[in-house]
Scaffold this motif. Structure first.
Motif, PDB file in Angstrom:
ATOM      1  N   ARG A   1       5.079   5.096   1.056  1.00 28.95           N
ATOM      2  CA  ARG A   1       5.918   4.887  -0.194  1.00 28.95           C
ATOM      3  C   ARG A   1       5.498   5.958  -1.249  1.00 28.95           C
ATOM      4  N   PRO A   2       6.370   6.932  -1.494  1.00 29.91           N
ATOM      5  CA  PRO A   2       5.851   8.117  -2.390  1.00 29.91           C
ATOM      6  C   PRO A   2       6.508   7.672  -3.500  1.00 29.91           C
ATOM      7  N   LEU A   3       7.044   6.798  -3.813  1.00 29.71           N
ATOM      8  CA  LEU A   3       7.774   6.413  -5.171  1.00 29.71           C
ATOM      9  C   LEU A   3       7.380   5.233  -5.932  1.00 29.71           C
ATOM     10  N   LEU A   4       6.114   4.759  -5.526  1.00 28.73           N
ATOM     11  CA  LEU A   4       5.335   3.461  -6.148  1.00 28.73           C
ATOM     12  C   LEU A   4       5.216   3.672  -7.531  1.00 28.73           C
ATOM     13  N   ASP A   5       4.844   4.836  -7.920  1.00 29.08           N
ATOM     14  CA  ASP A   5       4.672   5.087  -9.450  1.00 29.08           C
ATOM     15  C   ASP A   5       6.133   5.662 -10.273  1.00 29.08           C
ATOM     16  N   VAL A   6       7.190   5.373  -9.540  1.00 28.97           N
ATOM     17  CA  VAL A   6       8.583   5.683 -10.138  1.00 28.97           C
ATOM     18  C   VAL A   6       9.099   4.270 -10.494  1.00 28.97           C
ATOM     19  N   THR A   7       9.806   4.329 -11.884  1.00 26.40           N
ATOM     20  CA  THR A   7      10.572   2.786 -12.137  1.00 26.40           C
ATOM     21  C   THR A   7      11.853   2.916 -11.426  1.00 26.40           C
TER      22      THR A   7
ATOM     23  N   PRO B   1       0.862  -1.207   0.087  1.00 28.25           N
ATOM     24  CA  PRO B   1      -0.094   0.104   0.129  1.00 28.25           C
ATOM     25  C   PRO B   1       0.989   1.299  -0.070  1.00 28.25           C
ATOM     26  N   GLN B   2       0.317   2.251  -0.423  1.00 27.89           N
ATOM     27  CA  GLN B   2       1.120   3.887  -0.518  1.00 27.89           C
ATOM     28  C   GLN B   2       1.264   4.141   0.702  1.00 27.89           C
TER      29      GLN B   2
END
Length: 442
Positions: free
Chosen positions: A162-168, A150-151
Motif C-alpha cells: 500500500r504505497p499511498l498510506l502517507d498520502v491524503t 500494514p504497508q
C-alpha cells in the motif's frame, strides 16, 4: 499545480524503492479515485524510470447494476495508458457482512494472480487508515487490529503493498484534477448503512471540524501501535522458540507446541504467543472466545481437551498442543481388503499406506482401532493395543486413524510405530503418510 501534487510521484517512487526488482507490479484497479491516481502515477513514472512490468486487475463483484459498466471504463483507462488489464468476475457469497464477503472474493483472486516475486499494489490512503483505526476501535480490537492496515503483507506467492498510506485523499483529488483524470464514483459508497460509509460521511467530518489534524493523528497512532505490535511479535517468537521442541511424531506433519513452556507464562503472554502462532492457521477468536484456551490449558492431566476455532481445532494430547484442520477433522472410513499390497493404498480422508519389503501372505486388510485389539509381539507375547499405544504416548486424536494391518482377525502391524510396524525377521514394514503429497494443511 500544487507542490504536493508535483511531489507525489517522487514520494510514491521512494515508497516502492525496495520492490524495484520485483518481477511484476500489478495494480488492483477498481476504477475509483485512489486506484486511478495510482495507475496514472505508475504509468507516467514508467516512461522515465526502470520499473517492473505493469498491469492492472479489475474485480467485477456483480453486486449492483451500475458496476456492469465499470470494466469497460477500466479498459478504456488502461488502453489510454498502455497498461494491460485483466478483468475477473467473482461470485460473492451471501452472509451477514456483504462487505467482508466481497473482500474475501476479491482477495481470493488477488492471491491466485500474485505469483512469486510479484507485487500487488492497492490504493488505500491516509484517510482510509484513520477510518480503519476508528472502525476497529469501535469493535474492540486489540493492538494488532488498532495498528491499522500494514504497508505490506504477503498475498498469494508475492507481496501486497500500500504505497499511498502517507498520502491524503485531498492530495489524490488535486492530482486527479490537475491531470484531468476521470474515475468511477461507486453509488454504494454513499450508503450509510455500511459502517465504513457512516464513519466516512457522518463521523470523520465532525472530528475534522473539531480537530483538523484528527486523521493525521489517528494515522500516527496506528503507526505507534504497529511498533508496539512488532515488539509483541518479537516476544511471541521468543516464547514460541521455547515451546517448539522436537518430538517423536514429527511425521504427522502437524503444527505443534510443547505445552509446559507456555503454561508457565503469564496469561497475557500465553495469549500473545498463541495469537502469533495461530494467525497463519485460522481466523483469531474474539476476547470472549479465549475462555476456550483457559479450559484447554487447565484441564486435568489425563484429559484430551479440544478448543474449536473458526478454521480448525486445537487439541491437547501427550503434553503438546496440536493444530488440526481439513481431513484431520473428518472420521476416516475404510472398507474392503488390500487387494494389491505391493502398491500404496489410498485411504479416504486419511492419506495412504504402503508396505516395504516382502509383503506377508494374505489376504490382508487395513482397518482402524475399534477397541479390544490384541497384538502378538515376539518378545512379549500378546498385548492389548491400548496399552501399547499408551506406552508410546500416541496422541489421542491419532489413535482412531492409525492404519492397522490385519490378516483375518490377526493384528500384524500398526503403521509408523517402531517395533509395532512390521516383522523384523521377514523385513517388511507398514508406512503411513497421513496426508497426500499434494494436500496441504490449512
Amino acid at each position: 499545480m500544487s507542490p504536493l501534487s508535483i511531489d507525489l510521484p517522487s514520494r510514491l517512487l521512494r515508497n516502492l524503492e525496495q520492490w524495484r526488482n520485483a518481477a511484476h507490479w500489478r495494480i488492483a484497479f477498481s476504477g475509483g479515485l485512489d486506484s486511478t491516481v495510482l495507475l496514472h502515477l505508475l504509468a507516467d513514472l514508467a516512461k522515465t524510470e526502470s520499473l517492473p512490468a505493469l498491469s492492472a486487475i479489475h474485480i467485477h463483484h456483480g453486486l449492483q447494476t451500475a458496476a456492469d459498466a465499470w470494466p469497460q471504463h477500466c479498459q478504456a483507462v488502461c488502453d489510454a495508458l498502455g497498461v494491460p488489464l485483466l478483468v475477473e468476475r467473482v461470485k460473492v457469497q451471501p452472509g451477514a457482512s456483504l462487505e467482508r464477503a466481497a473482500r474475501d472474493a476479491r482477495y481470493a483472486v488477488f492471491s491466485a494472480q500474485t505469483l512469486a516475486n510479484d507485487v500487488l499494489l492497492t490504493g488505500q490512503h491516509r484517510d482510509d487508515q484513520a477510518e480503519t483505526l476508528l472502525f476497529r476501535l469501535l469493535r474492540g480490537a486489540g493492538v494488532r487490529g488498532l495498528s491499522g492496515m500494514p504497508q505490506q503483507r504477503p498475498v498469494g506467492q508475492g507481496t501486497l503493498i500500500r504505497p499511498l498510506l502517507d498520502v491524503t485523499r485531498a492530495e489524490l483529488e488535486r492530482y486527479a484534477q490537475a491531470h484531468s483524470l476521470s474515475w468511477i464514483e461507486d453509488p454504494s459508497n454513499q450508503d450509510r448503512q455500511f459502517s465504513r460509509n457512516y464513519l466516512r460521511h457522518q463521523v470523520m467530518p465532525a472530528l475534522r471540524e473539531r480537530w483538523p489534524q484528527a486523521q493525521a493523528n489517528m494515522a500516527r497512532s496506528a503507526a505507534h501501535l504497529r511498533d508496539a505490535q512488532g515488539l509483541l511479535d518479537e516476544l511471541a517468537q521468543m516464547d514460541l522458540a521455547q515451546a517448539g521442541t522436537a518430538h517423536d511424531f514429527e511425521w504427522l506433519g502437524l503444527p505443534s507446541l510443547t505445552l509446559a513452556p507456555l503454561s508457565g507464562l503469564s496469561a497475557a503472554r500465553q495469549r500473545n504467543a498463541l495469537r502469533h502462532w495461530l494467525e497463519p492457521l485460522t481466523r483469531l477468536p474474539d476476547t470472549d472466545h479465549w475462555s476456550g484456551w483457559d479450559d484447554l490449558c487447565h484441564a486435568a492431566g489425563d484429559a484430551s481437551p479440544i478448543w474449536r476455532l473458526a478454521d480448525g481445532e486445537l487439541h491437547r494430547s501427550a503434553g503438546r498442543l496440536w493444530w488440526l484442520s481439513g481431513n484431520w477433522l473428518r472420521t476416516p472410513v475404510i472398507g474392503g481388503e488390500w487387494q494389491a499390497p505391493t502398491s500404496a493404498l489410498r485411504l479416504p480422508d486419511n492419506g495412504r499406506v504402503m508396505l516395504t519389503g516382502q509383503a506377508p501372505a494374505g489376504p490382508l486388510r487395513i482397518a482402524y482401532r475399534q477397541g479390544g485389539e490384541v497384538m502378538r509381539l515376539a518378545d512379549r507375547g500378546h498385548r492389548d493395543l491400548k496399552r501399547l499405544l499408551n506406552e508410546r504416548a500416541v496422541p489421542a486424536f491419532v489413535r482412531g486413524r492409525l492404519p492397522l494391518l490385519f490378516r483375518g482377525a490377526e493384528l500384524l502391524a500398526v503403521a509408523n510405530l517402531s517395533g509395532l510396524d512390521g516383522d523384523g525377521r521377514d523385513g517388511w514394514k507398514l508406512h503411513w503418510q497421513p496426508t497426500d503429497e499434494d494436500q496441504g494443511l490449512s
